[in-house]
Design an enzyme around this catalytic site. Structure first.
Site, PDB file in Angstrom:
ATOM      1  N   CYS A   1       0.820  -1.210   0.000  1.00  0.00           N
ATOM      2  CA  CYS A   1       0.000   0.000   0.000  1.00  0.00           C
ATOM      3  C   CYS A   1       0.854   1.260   0.000  1.00  0.00           C
ATOM      4  O   CYS A   1       1.972   1.264   0.494  1.00  0.00           O
ATOM      5  CB  CYS A   1      -0.865   0.031   1.241  1.00  0.00           C
ATOM      6  SG  CYS A   1      -1.813  -1.439   1.508  1.00  0.00           S
TER       7      CYS A   1
ATOM      8  N   ARG B   1       5.252  -0.178  -6.107  1.00  0.00           N
ATOM      9  CA  ARG B   1       5.251  -0.975  -4.878  1.00  0.00           C
ATOM     10  C   ARG B   1       4.267  -2.140  -4.961  1.00  0.00           C
ATOM     11  O   ARG B   1       4.327  -3.055  -4.147  1.00  0.00           O
ATOM     12  CB  ARG B   1       4.898  -0.093  -3.681  1.00  0.00           C
ATOM     13  CG  ARG B   1       5.900   1.020  -3.453  1.00  0.00           C
ATOM     14  CD  ARG B   1       5.400   1.987  -2.411  1.00  0.00           C
ATOM     15  NE  ARG B   1       5.283   1.353  -1.116  1.00  0.00           N
ATOM     16  CZ  ARG B   1       6.213   1.363  -0.183  1.00  0.00           C
ATOM     17  NH1 ARG B   1       7.340   2.008  -0.406  1.00  0.00           N
ATOM     18  NH2 ARG B   1       6.047   0.782   0.973  1.00  0.00           N
TER      19      ARG B   1
ATOM     20  N   TRP C   1      -3.024  -2.698  -1.423  1.00  0.00           N
ATOM     21  CA  TRP C   1      -2.629  -4.078  -1.721  1.00  0.00           C
ATOM     22  C   TRP C   1      -3.422  -4.934  -0.738  1.00  0.00           C
ATOM     23  O   TRP C   1      -3.165  -4.893   0.464  1.00  0.00           O
ATOM     24  CB  TRP C   1      -1.129  -4.214  -1.523  1.00  0.00           C
ATOM     25  CG  TRP C   1      -0.525  -5.516  -1.949  1.00  0.00           C
ATOM     26  CD1 TRP C   1      -0.141  -5.879  -3.209  1.00  0.00           C
ATOM     27  CD2 TRP C   1      -0.192  -6.634  -1.109  1.00  0.00           C
ATOM     28  NE1 TRP C   1       0.399  -7.145  -3.199  1.00  0.00           N
ATOM     29  CE2 TRP C   1       0.384  -7.625  -1.932  1.00  0.00           C
ATOM     30  CE3 TRP C   1      -0.322  -6.901   0.254  1.00  0.00           C
ATOM     31  CZ2 TRP C   1       0.818  -8.850  -1.432  1.00  0.00           C
ATOM     32  CZ3 TRP C   1       0.108  -8.119   0.755  1.00  0.00           C
ATOM     33  CH2 TRP C   1       0.674  -9.075  -0.093  1.00  0.00           C
TER      34      TRP C   1
ATOM     35  N   ASN D   1      -1.711   2.068   5.827  1.00  0.00           N
ATOM     36  CA  ASN D   1      -0.825   0.963   5.429  1.00  0.00           C
ATOM     37  C   ASN D   1      -0.574   0.125   6.671  1.00  0.00           C
ATOM     38  O   ASN D   1      -0.364   0.688   7.753  1.00  0.00           O
ATOM     39  CB  ASN D   1       0.538   1.477   4.943  1.00  0.00           C
ATOM     40  CG  ASN D   1       0.457   2.188   3.624  1.00  0.00           C
ATOM     41  OD1 ASN D   1      -0.606   2.292   3.038  1.00  0.00           O
ATOM     42  ND2 ASN D   1       1.596   2.680   3.162  1.00  0.00           N
ATOM     43  N   GLY D   2      -0.531  -1.194   6.520  1.00  0.00           N
ATOM     44  CA  GLY D   2      -0.262  -2.046   7.681  1.00  0.00           C
ATOM     45  C   GLY D   2      -1.467  -2.924   7.985  1.00  0.00           C
ATOM     46  O   GLY D   2      -2.386  -3.053   7.177  1.00  0.00           O
TER      47      GLY D   2
ATOM     48  N   GLU E   1      18.309 -17.285  -6.879  1.00  0.00           N
ATOM     49  CA  GLU E   1      17.921 -15.932  -7.264  1.00  0.00           C
ATOM     50  C   GLU E   1      17.427 -15.897  -8.718  1.00  0.00           C
ATOM     51  O   GLU E   1      16.445 -15.224  -9.025  1.00  0.00           O
ATOM     52  CB  GLU E   1      19.119 -14.981  -7.040  1.00  0.00           C
ATOM     53  CG  GLU E   1      18.922 -13.550  -7.466  1.00  0.00           C
ATOM     54  CD  GLU E   1      17.768 -12.813  -6.777  1.00  0.00           C
ATOM     55  OE1 GLU E   1      17.189 -13.338  -5.829  1.00  0.00           O
ATOM     56  OE2 GLU E   1      17.440 -11.719  -7.241  1.00  0.00           O
TER      57      GLU E   1
ATOM     58  N   LYS F   1      13.687 -14.731  -9.757  1.00  0.00           N
ATOM     59  CA  LYS F   1      13.412 -13.660 -10.727  1.00  0.00           C
ATOM     60  C   LYS F   1      12.396 -14.137 -11.754  1.00  0.00           C
ATOM     61  O   LYS F   1      11.473 -13.417 -12.104  1.00  0.00           O
ATOM     62  CB  LYS F   1      14.683 -13.209 -11.470  1.00  0.00           C
ATOM     63  CG  LYS F   1      15.693 -12.402 -10.698  1.00  0.00           C
ATOM     64  CD  LYS F   1      15.284 -11.004 -10.341  1.00  0.00           C
ATOM     65  CE  LYS F   1      14.506 -10.952  -9.078  1.00  0.00           C
ATOM     66  NZ  LYS F   1      15.086 -10.841  -7.813  1.00  0.00           N
TER      67      LYS F   1
ATOM     68  N   GLU G   1       8.883 -14.505 -10.208  1.00  0.00           N
ATOM     69  CA  GLU G   1       8.275 -13.218  -9.852  1.00  0.00           C
ATOM     70  C   GLU G   1       7.646 -12.511 -11.044  1.00  0.00           C
ATOM     71  O   GLU G   1       6.546 -11.994 -10.945  1.00  0.00           O
ATOM     72  CB  GLU G   1       9.346 -12.277  -9.265  1.00  0.00           C
ATOM     73  CG  GLU G   1       9.732 -12.577  -7.846  1.00  0.00           C
ATOM     74  CD  GLU G   1      10.812 -11.639  -7.341  1.00  0.00           C
ATOM     75  OE1 GLU G   1      10.636 -11.077  -6.264  1.00  0.00           O
ATOM     76  OE2 GLU G   1      11.843 -11.452  -8.035  1.00  0.00           O
TER      77      GLU G   1
ATOM     78  N   HIS H   1      18.655 -36.267  -6.676  1.00  0.00           N
ATOM     79  CA  HIS H   1      17.824 -36.724  -5.549  1.00  0.00           C
ATOM     80  C   HIS H   1      16.383 -36.242  -5.663  1.00  0.00           C
ATOM     81  O   HIS H   1      15.738 -35.986  -4.658  1.00  0.00           O
ATOM     82  CB  HIS H   1      18.456 -36.262  -4.226  1.00  0.00           C
ATOM     83  CG  HIS H   1      19.860 -36.760  -4.066  1.00  0.00           C
ATOM     84  ND1 HIS H   1      20.145 -38.073  -3.783  1.00  0.00           N
ATOM     85  CD2 HIS H   1      21.047 -36.132  -4.202  1.00  0.00           C
ATOM     86  CE1 HIS H   1      21.463 -38.228  -3.724  1.00  0.00           C
ATOM     87  NE2 HIS H   1      22.034 -37.065  -3.982  1.00  0.00           N
TER      88      HIS H   1
ATOM     89  N   LYS I   1       6.715  -4.374  -3.634  1.00  0.00           N
ATOM     90  CA  LYS I   1       8.128  -4.015  -3.564  1.00  0.00           C
ATOM     91  C   LYS I   1       8.626  -4.116  -2.132  1.00  0.00           C
ATOM     92  O   LYS I   1       9.738  -4.560  -1.875  1.00  0.00           O
ATOM     93  CB  LYS I   1       8.317  -2.589  -4.106  1.00  0.00           C
ATOM     94  CG  LYS I   1       9.765  -2.106  -4.101  1.00  0.00           C
ATOM     95  CD  LYS I   1      10.569  -2.881  -5.111  1.00  0.00           C
ATOM     96  CE  LYS I   1      12.059  -2.624  -5.009  1.00  0.00           C
ATOM     97  NZ  LYS I   1      12.818  -3.743  -5.615  1.00  0.00           N
TER      98      LYS I   1
HETATM   99  C1  G6P Z   1       9.645  -8.273  -1.427  1.00  0.00           C
HETATM  100  C2  G6P Z   1      10.242  -7.818  -2.734  1.00  0.00           C
HETATM  101  C3  G6P Z   1      11.548  -8.563  -2.991  1.00  0.00           C
HETATM  102  C4  G6P Z   1      12.496  -8.372  -1.826  1.00  0.00           C
HETATM  103  C5  G6P Z   1      11.860  -8.779  -0.503  1.00  0.00           C
HETATM  104  C6  G6P Z   1      12.713  -8.333   0.680  1.00  0.00           C
HETATM  105  O1  G6P Z   1       9.242  -9.590  -1.526  1.00  0.00           O
HETATM  106  O2  G6P Z   1       9.337  -8.042  -3.793  1.00  0.00           O
HETATM  107  O3  G6P Z   1      12.142  -8.070  -4.173  1.00  0.00           O
HETATM  108  O4  G6P Z   1      13.649  -9.138  -2.035  1.00  0.00           O
HETATM  109  O5  G6P Z   1      10.590  -8.129  -0.349  1.00  0.00           O
HETATM  110  O6  G6P Z   1      12.737  -6.937   0.692  1.00  0.00           O
HETATM  111  P1  G6P Z   1      13.859  -6.049   1.318  1.00  0.00           P
HETATM  112  O7  G6P Z   1      13.425  -4.647   1.002  1.00  0.00           O
HETATM  113  O8  G6P Z   1      13.834  -6.320   2.797  1.00  0.00           O
HETATM  114  O9  G6P Z   1      15.145  -6.407   0.710  1.00  0.00           O
END
Ligand code: G6P
Length: 608
Positions: free
Chosen positions: A2, A27, A74, A100-101, A481, A485, A488, A504, A603
């Protein structure tokens, strides 16, 4: 997650708030809304969907006001819908709240309020706040907010307006980010500096339970004990261009291509090539404590957690310092073996991730020393930690983290180098590492030149349903990673595995429809990885290999080869992740996905 934007000033706040909401789109959100004070009362508009749709909806109304608040939601409590979108209005129609929260005890509060006859019009936890403030109101909004929040358990960033106090926004926060900013005869509140950067770089950070009262005459702040306090104004150093696309089709692509610079920025002034060492001003004074700690932990979420895994491997291999990596969300609940002789590193791009913040609190309660590795200057994690290092990657807008990851690993390399030298690494080895780090920006440029080739490969694999990423040693977290990616932004199921573990389980999945990305640099496990690739080929799997520049042998077995320059294990993960970022980017583009704002993701995850 949010987003909040609010405006009080001499101009029409509606376009300012709308533009701010657009700057917060990155975000992640599913609905949005705006409320303003028009002299006679509150005017409200909300939509499910994008800010552009909200703009179209309000355009004919020509809404105008010097006081406005807006929100991108969100969904947490209740589906994305117009009714559940913020702002939420109190039953008497006089109060508008953006939040937010999460209000954890909202159900109890809601039941109590309903028993008194209060009628709710949404499923949200936030509407409970509007109701509580409404009940507490007796002519002063900030007092009513304070009283209402005394009943509340949870996390919040809040901006609130009241029809009877037509020139005022009251804002407060606990556990969720919120800043206020000072312009020329105009003032702002926002959950993220990016929203208001065009108008002001003078920012005030609110601490938990502090209240900000914004009027046309200025900003007043009150401590959690309701004492008026004066707060420092911080100058934001990044520029507006940094939160714009600058000609790139997507923020993610811009951020991938900015890595030669951002990696350089992470090292600038910190590398001591003559001495074969590194200097990290923010934590140099803590190195003794790090070396002599009984336990060392890295804690983080998402991509930052992958950076932590690389940090752990480097700490243990080069500095010979044992450490553990914990998901922040697990750390908090597993009674960690942490005490006054422990060091906990919290790694976070945003500095606002709720689980990471909670892990920090847990560690602090157990008297551990907590250090931060953060990107966002002045963020909650930066402020909650005892000391730390900024990665200086600049604002990262694409939801999928790219440049922050490589900068985190760069900073972890510097830290490892410093500790390794203290633990006996020779100056000669230190110098070799410095040279390898210095060459990184140039080597990253070299890797980026393969973007067109990667885009072509992406076309061949964009219809796959599953991907497997394999890597060993420091390249195992790189495989994780790479898979993250892809998941996501393209919504293709992908998994990262230590290459030898393939036998395995995952090998059962391999057939001609399963692409495998094999990270196979010429290091000590190269031959083993080649055998893994052979095993994949024997089962008709299609292989995209990442290999060391000049490796001709691998061409005979892999379907496609992408090259990276030879690298030490200090710099290898940084170079190797870049083709994987590009691969997922181009696959997502091929599939027509919303690269910068993937569905359901945020984000910065400011709820636990
Ligand atoms: C969310 C974002 C990720 C990020 C993660 C941790 O899931 O979409 O891209 O890696 O939060 O966020 P931070 O800001 O703590 O690195």
């Amino acid at each position: 997650m949010c987003g909040i934007v609010g405006y009080v000033g001499k101009n029409n706040g509606v376009p300012v708030v709308m533009e701010g909401l657009q700057r917060l789109e990155y975000r992640g959100y599913d609905s949005c809304g705006i409320a303003l004070l028009n002299g006679g009362g509150i005017e409200l508009e909300k939509v499910t969907g994008k800010v552009s749709e909200l703009m179209q909806t309000i355009a004919p109304r020509q809404m105008k006001s010097g006081v406005a608040i807006g929100h991108t939601r969100w969904a947490t409590h209740g589906m994305p819908s117009r009714a559940n979108a913020h702002p939420h209005i109190s039953q008497d129609g006089k109060i508008a709240v953006v939040h937010n929260g999460i209000i954890e005890n909202y159900k109890v509060l809601r039941d109590e309020l309903e028993n008194t006859g209060y009628i709710f019009s949404s499923e949200t936890d936030t509407e409970v706040l509007a109701a509580l403030i409404c009940q507490a109101y007796s002519g002063n909004l900030e007092h009513a907010v304070r009283e209402a929040l005394s009943y509340v358990v949870g996390a919040y960033g809040l901006a609130i307006i009241h029809a009877d106090e037509p020139e005022k926004i009251v804002c407060t926060r606990k556990g969720a980010p919120l800043i206020m900013a000072v312009g020329e005869d105009e003032y702002f509140v926002a959950s993220d500096v990016a929203a208001i950067l065009k108008y002001s770089k003078n920012v005030i950070y609110l601490e938990n339970d502090e209240i900000g009262v914004i009027t046309r005459d200025g900003i007043k702040t009150y401590s959690s004990d309701d004492e008026q306090i004066s707060k420092k104004i911080h100058k934001i150093t990044f520029k507006l261009e940094e939160v714009e696309k600058s000609g790139y089709e997507h923020f993610m692509l811009k951020e991938i291509f900015s890595q030669p610079q951002t990696i350089y920025d992470a090292m600038r002034g910190r590398l001591l090539p003559e001495e074969g060492n590194a200097h990290l001003g923010g934590i140099d004074h803590m190195t003794g404590a790090i070396l002599h700690a009984d336990q060392r932990y890295f804690t983080a979420c998402g991509t930052s957690w992958h950076a932590a895994l690389i940090g752990e491997m480097m700490f243990e291999q080069f500095a010979r310092l044992p450490c553990e990596v914990e998901y922040a969300s697990e750390f908090r609940y597993r009674e960690p073996l942490v005490d006054a002789k422990s060091i906990v590193f919290a790694i976070s791009q945003s500095g606002e991730t709720a689980d990471t913040l909670a892990a920090i609190q847990e560690a602090k309660q157990r008297d551990a020393k907590v250090l931060g590795i953060c990107n966002v200057v002045g963020s909650s994690i930066a402020r909650e930690t005892e000391a730390g290092v900024y990665i200086h990657a600049g604002p990262e807008i694409g939801v999928a983290s790219t440049k922050a990851f490589t900068s985190q690993v760069t900073v972890l390399s510097l830290l490892t180098l410093k500790l390794a030298r203290l633990m006996g690494m020779s100056q000669e080895n230190g110098k070799a590492i410095c040279q390898s780090l210095q060459k990184l920006p140039e080597n990253v440029e070299w890797v980026l030149k393969q973007a067109d080739q990667i885009a072509e490969i992406a076309k061949l694999y964009s219809d796959a349903s599953n991907f497997l990423y394999l890597g060993r040693g420091v390249n195992f977290p790189v495989a994780l990673e790479g898979a993250l990616k892809l998941k996501e932004i393209s919504y293709i199921h992908a998994e990262g595995y230590p290459a030898a573990e393939m036998k395995h389980g995952p090998i059962a999945l391999i057939d001609e429809s399963m692409p495998i990305v094999a990270i196979a640099p010429q290091d000590k496990t190269y031959d083993k990885l080649i055998s893994n690739i052979e095993e994949v080929k024997a089962r008709k799997g299609r292989v995209i290999a990442l290999a060391t520049q000049g490796d001709e042998r691998i061409k005979d077995i892999a379907d496609h080869v992408l090259y990276v320059p030879p690298a030490l294990s200090f710099t290898a993960p940084i170079l190797n992740v870049i083709p994987l970022q590009l691969l997922s980017y181009y696959i997502a583009v091929e599939r027509g996905c919303n690269v910068d704002q993937p569905r359901n993701l945020a984000k910065s995850v400011t709820v636990e």
